[in-house]
Design a protein around this motif. Structure first.
Motif, short mmCIF file in Angstrom:
data_model
loop_
_atom_site.label_atom_id
_atom_site.label_comp_id
_atom_site.label_asym_id
_atom_site.label_seq_id
_atom_site.Cartn_x
_atom_site.Cartn_y
_atom_site.Cartn_z
N GLU A 162 0.84 -1.19 0.00
CA GLU A 162 0.00 0.00 0.00
C GLU A 162 0.88 1.25 0.00
OE1 GLU A 162 -3.07 -0.23 2.99
OE2 GLU A 162 -3.56 1.88 2.65
N GLU A 219 2.63 2.07 -3.41
CA GLU A 219 1.80 2.76 -4.42
C GLU A 219 2.06 4.27 -4.44
OE1 GLU A 219 -0.61 1.87 -6.66
OE2 GLU A 219 -0.58 -0.29 -6.30
N GLU A 227 2.28 -10.66 -0.68
CA GLU A 227 2.51 -9.25 -0.37
C GLU A 227 3.72 -8.73 -1.15
OE1 GLU A 227 0.89 -6.98 0.96
OE2 GLU A 227 2.28 -5.43 1.65
N ARG A 278 2.66 -8.05 -4.60
CA ARG A 278 1.90 -6.79 -4.67
C ARG A 278 2.84 -5.58 -4.61
NH1 ARG A 278 -2.53 -9.83 -2.39
NH2 ARG A 278 -1.58 -9.88 -0.33
#
Ligand code: FEO
Ligand code: CA
Ligand code: CA
Ligand code: CA
Length: 646
Positions: free
Chosen positions: A116, A119, A174, A177
């Motif tokens: 997160e 990003e 993760e 990602r």
């Protein structure tokens, strides 16, 4: 420039041949080489630190820096673990992987990164760099937008416990990602302080991240075609993500072009008997890529989504001045492994975009827009790259280059060869170029127009696989370990460049490598800091060429770096090293501010071929820390200010 412009093809060819003969004579006459170098596996033991290559014999009064000696990978540990620049210049690590980009973002915890946060942070493996002055159309060299590609990720250097051999299986979801978010592109507002240091304006509303989770529009002749449609996007006009953004370019209207290059690494699974199987094979997509995205998203599973690869391999256009405007994949420029997308304004206002397909035995392309650039009406240029003609290059033995149009319905590009529309020609650009008889090249990397001469320089990085039987004048060496650079001699009409010409001359600018051993050639020069494996190039505002290398360490044991040389006059092609990267890194994205007072360079994959747990360098972190190396952008300025190469 003191190299006269010539007018006819015949004259160009004649001049080039006589220059080659003259040079052959010079080389035959011999002359002691004074350079030193390191070969793979060869140690520089016995040489004092910094002694490597210090027998500098040539100092160009026009290229105003003292050349930096080659640095051997077996050299002093502290030297090879870091960057180095010529005397009299300063370096600043401006931004590194994981630094905050978006307002409110925090700095990455390198020992425990999360997706997160990524990003909103600077991505991995920065490649192309563009500096766009604030505001649009100005020449401000102290306040601008830095636009940076993030080409790929090295999980074995980003995360603990991963090796080259097991990285496909051992990444956690993760971590996958994080990799999705570490790809793409960053736009950042930056300012230079009075002490010459650069600073990110983190709260700027212009700062943006584009990742593999960002929505892009698709435009041009292939947009909406059934082969571009998927279950997720039945329109064929929207796609999530951009990948393998390598080099790029800047348009006259202040947008950034970014080339999607090595898309073959991202797709997995069985091609089966899909009608796309031949297309994917021609793009090198065999379902065994290095990335694990298929575990999280069936778009990367070839069996489930056979059309998804057709939505990658394009040139992406980003407007960094307008954060509301979506980025667009411009299909008229063709689908292949775009190294970049270099723009050149034609004499009549049409925009020409040159692009190499970076793979052994692939081709050089140019796109010529149908419409003309309108400097007074920005909106009229918005979709200029959606209509025009894509050409592929055939280099002939008479010294000419012929540009072959890839237009549906002409020559072999018809239903007889399974082309049913221009969309088919563009999705299968490589196959169309094969049928047209284009010249297979030695890995076309960067292309740039010289702003002074308007000639276009084309970098061929290397090609170990070329055989003696496959040698031609544009790719003159078998087992080409060092690469070469070609100069396209763009004709002029009324003093303006005719980039749209479909036939013109070209000449060899240099053949890289070490003079006596590698059949290298620097237009008769004997550079002390010769180079190998050229990749990204740029020009300063006086028309000197700056050449970044990728693979010098592998070919010759010398750390990669950037080299400057004149393109005309008595020192044409005499290369001089200015800066070197740490061990394992390649140098990317060289980019000057308009006044040339800052040179931004990208240090990509420092420590490659080692791991997070045993890195060969921790740059830009302290060698005594427990932090991994970080790909970073470095700003180089001259002590006391002024142009870098003044
Ligand atoms: Fe991404 Fe061709 O280098
Ligand atoms: Ca490259
Ligand atoms: Ca470039
Ligand atoms: Ca390369």
């Amino acid at each position: 420039m003191d190299r006269p412009l010539r007018t006819t093809l015949e004259e160009l060819i004649e001049t080039r041949i006589s220059r080659r003969e003259a040079v052959k004579g010079i080389l035959a006459a011999g002359g002691a080489m004074t350079a030193t170098w390191c070969l793979p596996g060869e140690s520089d033991a016995g040489l004092a630190n910094g002694e490597m290559g210090e027998t500098v014999t040539v100092e160009s009064p026009r290229a105003g820096f003292r050349e930096l000696p080659h640095v051997c990978e077996t050299g002093d540990a502290s030297q090879i673990a870091s960057i180095g620049v010529a005397d009299g210049y300063n370096t600043q690590v401006l931004i590194r992987w994981g630094d905050p980009v978006l307002p409110g973002a925090g700095k990455m915890d390198l020992l425990s990164p999360d997706a997160e946060a990524q990003e909103k942070q600077f991505g991995y493996n920065n490649d192309f760099i563009a500096y766009l002055p604030i505001r649009r159309g100005e020449e401000n060299s102290r306040h601008g937008l830095l636009c940076v590609n993030h080409e790929f990720t090295n999980p074995e250097l980003m995360f603990t416990g991963i090796t080259y051999d097991d990285k496909l299986e051992t990444r956690s979801d993760e971590q996958v990602r994080i990799e999705l978010a570490a790809h793409g592109h960053s736009v950042m507002e930056i300012r230079q302080a009075d002490d010459q240091t650069w600073h990110l304006v983190q709260e700027s509303p212009l700062n943006r991240r584009f990742t593999l989770n960002t929505e892009f529009e698709i435009s041009g002749p292939a947009a909406g075609h059934p082969r571009m449609q998927t279950e997720q996007d039945p329109t064929g006009k929207k796609v999530i993500g951009t990948i393998s953004n390598c080099s790029g370019g800047v348009t006259p209207w202040g947008t950034v072009l970014s080339g999607e290059e090595n898309i073959q690494y991202y797709f997995h699974g069985d091609l089966g008997d899909s009608p796309e199987a031949e297309n994917h094979r021609r793009m090198g997509i065999d379902g065994t890529g290095d990335y694990s995205f298929f575990r999280l998203d069936k778009r990367f599973d070839l069996a489930a989504t056979p059309h998804e690869p057709n939505r990658f391999g394009w040139v992406v256009e980003i407007d960094p001045y307008d954060p509301e405007r979506p980025a667009v994949k411009r299909t008229a420029l063709g689908r292949f492994r775009h190294e970049g997308a270099a723009t050149a304004l034609n004499r009549d206002g049409r925009l020409v975009v040159y692009s190499g397909d970076d793979e052994r035995f692939e081709y050089l392309y140019k796109f010529v827009s149908q419409g003309k650039y309108d400097p007074d009406h920005l909106e009229k240029n918005r979709d200029l790259l959606d209509e025009g003609v894509l050409y592929v290059a055939r280099f002939d033995e008479d010294g000419s280059v012929n540009w072959l149009p890839l237009v549906y319905g002409t020559g072999p590009l018809t239903w007889k060869n399974a082309f049913h529309s221009q969309a088919d020609v563009l999705i299968d650009t490589r196959r169309a170029a094969d049928l047209m008889g284009a010249t297979p090249m030695d890995r076309p990397e960067d292309v740039e127009e010289n702003p002074v001469t308007h000639h276009v320089f084309v970098v061929l990085s290397k090609n170990y696989e070329r055989t003696e039987e496959q040698v031609d004048s544009a790719n003159p060496r078998a087992v080409n370990q060092h690469g070469h650079i070609i100069e396209l001699e763009i004709p002029q009409v009324d003093g303006k460049p005719d980039h749209a010409a479909t036939v013109h001359a070209w000449s060899m600018f240099l053949k890289a490598g070490q003079l006596e051993q590698d059949d290298a050639w620097y237009d008769g020069q004997k550079p002390t800091t010769w180079l190998s494996c050229p990749d990204n190039i740029t020009f300063d505002n006086q028309g000197r060429l700056w050449i970044a290398t990728d693979g010098f360490q592998k070919s010759s044991g010398v750390l990669d770096g950037i080299y400057a040389c004149e393109v005309a006059g008595p020192r044409r092609a005499l290369t001089k090293q200015f800066f070197h990267v740490p061990i394992g890194a390649e140098l990317c994205g060289p980019c000057f501010t308009p006044d040339n007072s800052t040179l931004f360079v990208g240090v990509q994959h420092p420590g490659e071929y080692s791991t997070f747990d045993a890195p060969s360098t921790r740059w830009p972190n302290d060698a005594t820390s427990d932090l991994p190396p970080q790909p970073s952008v470095v700003a180089i300025t001259r002590s006391g200010g002024g142009p870098i190469n003044g």
